[in-house]
Enzyme design. Structure first.
Site, PDB file in Angstrom:
ATOM      1  CB  THR A 131       4.902  -8.770   0.568  1.00  0.00           C
ATOM      2  OG1 THR A 131       5.819  -7.738   0.250  1.00  0.00           O
ATOM      3  CG2 THR A 131       4.727  -8.783   2.075  1.00  0.00           C
ATOM      4  CG  ASP A 132       9.771  -7.818  -1.707  1.00  0.00           C
ATOM      5  OD1 ASP A 132       8.841  -7.172  -1.197  1.00  0.00           O
ATOM      6  OD2 ASP A 132      10.469  -7.379  -2.645  1.00  0.00           O
ATOM      7  CD  GLU A 133       6.789  -3.795   1.658  1.00  0.00           C
ATOM      8  OE1 GLU A 133       6.520  -3.371   2.787  1.00  0.00           O
ATOM      9  OE2 GLU A 133       6.509  -3.184   0.615  1.00  0.00           O
ATOM     10  CE1 TYR A 156       0.850  -5.574   2.990  1.00  0.00           C
ATOM     11  CE2 TYR A 156       3.132  -5.017   2.506  1.00  0.00           C
ATOM     12  CZ  TYR A 156       1.976  -5.716   2.195  1.00  0.00           C
ATOM     13  OH  TYR A 156       1.949  -6.553   1.102  1.00  0.00           O
ATOM     14  CE  LYS A 160       0.704 -10.312   2.748  1.00  0.00           C
ATOM     15  NZ  LYS A 160      -0.567 -10.808   2.160  1.00  0.00           N
TER      16      LYS A 160
HETATM   17  P1  NAD Z   1      -4.999  -4.436  -3.255  1.00  0.00           P
HETATM   18  O1  NAD Z   1      -4.997  -3.538  -2.057  1.00  0.00           O
HETATM   19  O2  NAD Z   1      -5.019  -3.845  -4.603  1.00  0.00           O
HETATM   20  O3  NAD Z   1      -6.255  -5.422  -3.157  1.00  0.00           O
HETATM   21  C1  NAD Z   1      -6.646  -6.053  -1.966  1.00  0.00           C
HETATM   22  C2  NAD Z   1      -8.041  -6.640  -2.184  1.00  0.00           C
HETATM   23  O4  NAD Z   1      -8.429  -7.297  -0.948  1.00  0.00           O
HETATM   24  C3  NAD Z   1      -9.115  -5.591  -2.476  1.00  0.00           C
HETATM   25  O5  NAD Z   1      -9.942  -6.024  -3.539  1.00  0.00           O
HETATM   26  C4  NAD Z   1      -9.905  -5.497  -1.180  1.00  0.00           C
HETATM   27  O6  NAD Z   1     -11.268  -5.130  -1.364  1.00  0.00           O
HETATM   28  C5  NAD Z   1      -9.762  -6.921  -0.629  1.00  0.00           C
HETATM   29  N1  NAD Z   1      -9.918  -6.952   0.841  1.00  0.00           N
HETATM   30  C6  NAD Z   1      -9.308  -6.151   1.751  1.00  0.00           C
HETATM   31  N2  NAD Z   1      -9.731  -6.468   2.989  1.00  0.00           N
HETATM   32  C7  NAD Z   1     -10.610  -7.498   2.862  1.00  0.00           C
HETATM   33  C8  NAD Z   1     -11.377  -8.260   3.787  1.00  0.00           C
HETATM   34  N3  NAD Z   1     -11.326  -8.011   5.098  1.00  0.00           N
HETATM   35  N4  NAD Z   1     -12.158  -9.252   3.311  1.00  0.00           N
HETATM   36  C9  NAD Z   1     -12.229  -9.507   1.982  1.00  0.00           C
HETATM   37  N5  NAD Z   1     -11.540  -8.803   1.050  1.00  0.00           N
HETATM   38  C10 NAD Z   1     -10.729  -7.815   1.486  1.00  0.00           C
HETATM   39  O7  NAD Z   1      -3.759  -5.391  -3.038  1.00  0.00           O
HETATM   40  P2  NAD Z   1      -2.727  -5.992  -4.110  1.00  0.00           P
HETATM   41  O8  NAD Z   1      -1.659  -5.019  -4.343  1.00  0.00           O
HETATM   42  O9  NAD Z   1      -3.484  -6.566  -5.247  1.00  0.00           O
HETATM   43  O10 NAD Z   1      -2.111  -7.190  -3.242  1.00  0.00           O
HETATM   44  C11 NAD Z   1      -2.751  -8.467  -3.201  1.00  0.00           C
HETATM   45  C12 NAD Z   1      -1.943  -9.387  -2.306  1.00  0.00           C
HETATM   46  O11 NAD Z   1      -0.608  -9.508  -2.827  1.00  0.00           O
HETATM   47  C13 NAD Z   1      -1.792  -8.893  -0.870  1.00  0.00           C
HETATM   48  O12 NAD Z   1      -1.869 -10.011  -0.029  1.00  0.00           O
HETATM   49  C14 NAD Z   1      -0.412  -8.268  -0.842  1.00  0.00           C
HETATM   50  O13 NAD Z   1       0.138  -8.347   0.452  1.00  0.00           O
HETATM   51  C15 NAD Z   1       0.342  -9.148  -1.823  1.00  0.00           C
HETATM   52  N6  NAD Z   1       1.478  -8.515  -2.531  1.00  0.00           N
HETATM   53  C16 NAD Z   1       1.309  -7.321  -3.191  1.00  0.00           C
HETATM   54  C17 NAD Z   1       2.385  -6.791  -3.918  1.00  0.00           C
HETATM   55  C18 NAD Z   1       2.243  -5.497  -4.684  1.00  0.00           C
HETATM   56  O14 NAD Z   1       3.247  -5.013  -5.230  1.00  0.00           O
HETATM   57  N7  NAD Z   1       1.082  -4.913  -4.804  1.00  0.00           N
HETATM   58  C19 NAD Z   1       3.612  -7.464  -3.934  1.00  0.00           C
HETATM   59  C20 NAD Z   1       3.748  -8.672  -3.237  1.00  0.00           C
HETATM   60  C21 NAD Z   1       2.658  -9.191  -2.553  1.00  0.00           C
HETATM   61  O1  DAU Z   2       7.591  -5.176  -2.126  1.00  0.00           O
HETATM   62  C1  DAU Z   2       6.272  -5.592  -2.265  1.00  0.00           C
HETATM   63  C2  DAU Z   2       5.339  -4.524  -1.739  1.00  0.00           C
HETATM   64  O2  DAU Z   2       5.361  -3.463  -2.686  1.00  0.00           O
HETATM   65  C3  DAU Z   2       3.910  -5.001  -1.507  1.00  0.00           C
HETATM   66  O3  DAU Z   2       3.912  -5.990  -0.512  1.00  0.00           O
HETATM   67  C4  DAU Z   2       3.012  -3.839  -1.079  1.00  0.00           C
HETATM   68  O4  DAU Z   2       1.675  -4.290  -0.968  1.00  0.00           O
HETATM   69  C5  DAU Z   2       3.094  -2.762  -2.144  1.00  0.00           C
HETATM   70  O5  DAU Z   2       2.333  -1.648  -1.727  1.00  0.00           O
HETATM   71  C6  DAU Z   2       4.546  -2.348  -2.390  1.00  0.00           C
HETATM   72  O6  DAU Z   2       5.082  -1.639  -1.229  1.00  0.00           O
HETATM   73  P1  DAU Z   2       6.008  -0.344  -1.383  1.00  0.00           P
HETATM   74  O7  DAU Z   2       5.933   0.419  -0.137  1.00  0.00           O
HETATM   75  O8  DAU Z   2       7.348  -0.704  -1.913  1.00  0.00           O
HETATM   76  O9  DAU Z   2       5.204   0.395  -2.588  1.00  0.00           O
HETATM   77  P2  DAU Z   2       4.782   1.931  -2.811  1.00  0.00           P
HETATM   78  O10 DAU Z   2       4.230   2.025  -4.190  1.00  0.00           O
HETATM   79  O11 DAU Z   2       3.979   2.474  -1.688  1.00  0.00           O
HETATM   80  O12 DAU Z   2       6.197   2.670  -2.782  1.00  0.00           O
HETATM   81  C7  DAU Z   2       7.258   2.323  -3.660  1.00  0.00           C
HETATM   82  C8  DAU Z   2       8.464   3.164  -3.276  1.00  0.00           C
HETATM   83  O13 DAU Z   2       8.193   4.548  -3.603  1.00  0.00           O
HETATM   84  C9  DAU Z   2       8.771   3.164  -1.781  1.00  0.00           C
HETATM   85  O14 DAU Z   2      10.183   3.212  -1.598  1.00  0.00           O
HETATM   86  C10 DAU Z   2       8.121   4.440  -1.258  1.00  0.00           C
HETATM   87  C11 DAU Z   2       8.242   5.387  -2.442  1.00  0.00           C
HETATM   88  N1  DAU Z   2       7.142   6.373  -2.556  1.00  0.00           N
HETATM   89  C12 DAU Z   2       5.863   5.903  -2.552  1.00  0.00           C
HETATM   90  C13 DAU Z   2       4.799   6.782  -2.667  1.00  0.00           C
HETATM   91  C14 DAU Z   2       3.378   6.281  -2.641  1.00  0.00           C
HETATM   92  C15 DAU Z   2       7.423   7.724  -2.728  1.00  0.00           C
HETATM   93  O15 DAU Z   2       8.592   8.136  -2.748  1.00  0.00           O
HETATM   94  N2  DAU Z   2       6.368   8.581  -2.833  1.00  0.00           N
HETATM   95  C16 DAU Z   2       5.068   8.183  -2.807  1.00  0.00           C
HETATM   96  O16 DAU Z   2       4.159   9.034  -2.892  1.00  0.00           O
END
Ligand code: NAD
Ligand code: DAU
Length: 352
Positions: A131-133, A156, A160
Site C-alpha cells: 500500500t501507499d500508506e 496497519y 504492511k
Molecule cells: P480485504 O480486507 O477486502 O481482503 C483481505 C482478504 O484476506 C480477505 O478475503 C480475508 O479473508 C483474507 N485474509 C485475511 N487474513 C487472512 C489469513 N490470516 N489467512 C488467509 N487469508 C486471510 O482487503 P483488500 O482491500 O482487498 O486488500 C488486499 C491487499 O491489497 C492487502 O494486502 C492490502 O494491504 C492491499 N491494498 C489495499 C488497498 C485498498 O484500497 N483496499 C490499496 C492498496 C493495497
Molecule cells: O491508501 C491505500 C489504503 O486505502 C489501503 O492500504 C487500505 O487497505 C484501505 O483501507 C485504504 O485506507 P484508508 O484509510 O485511506 O481508507 P478508508 O476507506 O478507511 O478511508 C478513506 C478516507 O475516508 C480516510 O481519510 C478516512 C476517511 N473516512 C473513512 C471512514 C471509513 C471517514 O471520514 N469516515 C469513515 O467512516
C-alpha cells in the site's frame, strides 16, 4: 499448466485479481487461499467458482504447518500475496491481528516459497501486494515515488511496511525472486462496507448519518479496482525481480469533496431532491494518527511496463454506485453475516 497461488482471493481486490487471471489465463491453475475472515466472501467469485482452472482452499496463512504443507503439495510456480487485515480503523482497535496476518503470515509464505523453490528459482516469482500508506503522509504538495522513505503511522501501515521490508530482505539475503507494488486507495464492486465509499453508499440508501472524520480535509488518490488488477497482471508477468512499482490513479480527492460528489450521484440515482443526501453528513471525531494526504507518482510502471488507468473517475464512480444499488442482496449478506452460510452450503456440505 502453471500453478499460481493467490492469497486473499476472496477479498475485495483479490477477487478481482482471481477473476482476471481465471478468465485471461485458461492455461493457469489459479489457487485461491483465503481464511474467509469477515472480509472474505466467496460470493465475490460466484461467476468463476466452477471454472476448471480455479481452485479454492480455505486456510490461515498464520498457520506455519498448514502453509508449508500446501506449498509442498501444490508446487506453485508463482505467488500473488494479497491476504491481509486491511482496515486502518480495525488496526487501531486490535493491532495484534495485523501483526499476525500481515507480518507473521507473510513470513510463513516467504519461508515456504524459499523451501520449495530452493533447487529451482528460475521462472518463479513471489509478488507482494502493498500500500501507499507505508510512505506516511504528504503535506499539500509532492508525491510518493519508489524512493520515498518509509514512515508508517498506523498499526496497519506499520504492519504492511514491516512485511515489505521482510520481502525485500528475503530477496537480498536468500535470493528469493520477489517483486512488490504499492497502490493507492481502490474503489469498485465487492468492497466490504466498512471502507469509505461502500459504507457511505449503504448509509445514504438507508438515510443513515455519514460519519466524516475530522473536517473531511484528508486527501486520497483513488484508483478503480479493475485498473489495479490489470497493473497486478503486468507486474506479475513483466515486473523485474527485486523491483518496486508504485500504482495510483493520479486522482486526488479531499474526502469532503468526494463525499459531496457521491451524494450528488446518489440523489440522482435514488430520485431524491438535490442536496438531500448531503444533509446526512455528520462530522465526527478524527481517526487517531490520520494521515493528511496520499498521492502516488506512478510514472515508473507507466514508462517501464506501459500501464495506465483505463477509466476516468466520474465514470468509475457512477459504475460503482450503480453496482452497489443493483446488488442490494450482496450488501445485505455481507452486513448480516449471511455469506458465512454461503460458505457452509458451497463447501462444507460438499466435503461431507
Ligand atoms: P480485504 O480486507 O477486502 O481482503 C483481505 C482478504 O484476506 C480477505 O478475503 C480475508 O479473508 C483474507 N485474509 C485475511 N487474513 C487472512 C489469513 N490470516 N489467512 C488467509 N487469508 C486471510 O482487503 P483488500 O482491500 O482487498 O486488500 C488486499 C491487499 O491489497 C492487502 O494486502 C492490502 O494491504 C492491499 N491494498 C489495499 C488497498 C485498498 O484500497 N483496499 C490499496 C492498496 C493495497
Ligand atoms: O491508501 C491505500 C489504503 O486505502 C489501503 O492500504 C487500505 O487497505 C484501505 O483501507 C485504504 O485506507 P484508508 O484509510 O485511506 O481508507 P478508508 O476507506 O478507511 O478511508 C478513506 C478516507 O475516508 C480516510 O481519510 C478516512 C476517511 N473516512 C473513512 C471512514 C471509513 C471517514 O471520514 N469516515 C469513515 O467512516
Amino acid at each position: 499448466m502453471k500453478k499460481i497461488l493467490i492469497t486473499g482471493g476472496a477479498g475485495f481486490i483479490g477477487s478481482h485479481v482471481v477473476r482476471l487471471f481465471v478468465k485471461k489465463y485458461p492455461e493457469y491453475l489459479v489457487v485461491n487461499l483465503d481464511k474467509l475472515t469477515y472480509a472474505g466472501n466467496l460470493e465475490n467469485l460466484k461467476d468463476v467458482e466452477n471454472q476448471s482452472n480455479y481452485k479454492f482452499i480455505k486456510g490461515d496463512i498464520v498457520d506455519t504447518n498448514f502453509v508449508q504443507q500446501i506449498f509442498k503439495k501444490e508446487q506453485f510456480d508463482g505467488v500473488i500475496h494479497l491476504a491481509a487485515e486491511s482496515h486502518v480503523d480495525r488496526s487501531i482497535s486490535n493491532p495484534m491481528e495485523f501483526v499476525y496476518t500481515n507480518i507473521v503470515g507473510t513470513v510463513n509464505l516467504l519461508n515456504a516459497a524459499r523451501e520449495e523453490w530452493k533447487d529451482q528459482l528460475e521462472n518463479k516469482k513471489f509478488y507482494h501486494i502493498s500500500t501507499d500508506e507505508v510512505y506516511g503522509a504528504l503535506g499539500d504538495s509532492g508525491y510518493f515515488t519508489e524512493e520515498t522513505a518509509y514512515d508508517p503511522h498506523s498499526p496497519y501501515s506499520a504492519s504492511k511496511a514491516s512485511s515489505d521490508h521482510l520481502v525485500r530482505a528475503y530477496h537480498d539475503t536468500f535470493g528469493l525472486p520477489v517483486v512488490i507494488s504499492n497502490c493507492s486507495n481502490n474503489y469498485g464492486s465487492f468492497q466490504f462496507p466498512e471502507k469509505l465509499l461502500p459504507l457511505f453508499i449503504h448509509n445514504i440508501r438507508n438515510n443513515k448519518p455519514l460519519p466524516v472524520y475530522g473536517k473531511g480535509e484528508n486527501v486520497r488518490d483513488w484508483l478503480y479496482v479493475e485498473d489495479h488488477a490489470s497493473a497486478i497482471d503486468l507486474v506479475f508477468h513483466k515486473g523485474k525481480i527485486g523491483e518496486t512499482y508504485n500504482i495510483g490513479g493520479n486522482n486526488e480527492w479531499k474526502n469532503i469533496d468526494l463525499i459531496k460528489k457521491l451524494c450528488g450521484i446518489m440523489d440522482n440515482k435514488l430520485g431524491r431532491e438535490t442536496g438531500a443526501s448531503e444533509k446526512l453528513i455528520t462530522f465526527v471525531k478524527d481517526r487517531a494518527g490520520h494521515d493528511l494526504r496520499y498521492a502516488i507518482d506512478s510514472s515508473k510502471i507507466q514508462k517501464e511496463l506501459g500501464w495506465k488507468p483505463s477509466l476516468n473517475f466520474g465514470e468509475g464512480l457512477e459504475r460503482t454506485v450503480a453496482w452497489y444499488l443493483e446488488n442490494k442482496q450482496w450488501l445485505e449478506h455481507v452486513t448480516s453475516g449471511e455469506y458465512q452460510k454461503y460458505y457452509e452450503e458451497q463447501y462444507v456440505k460438499r466435503e461431507k
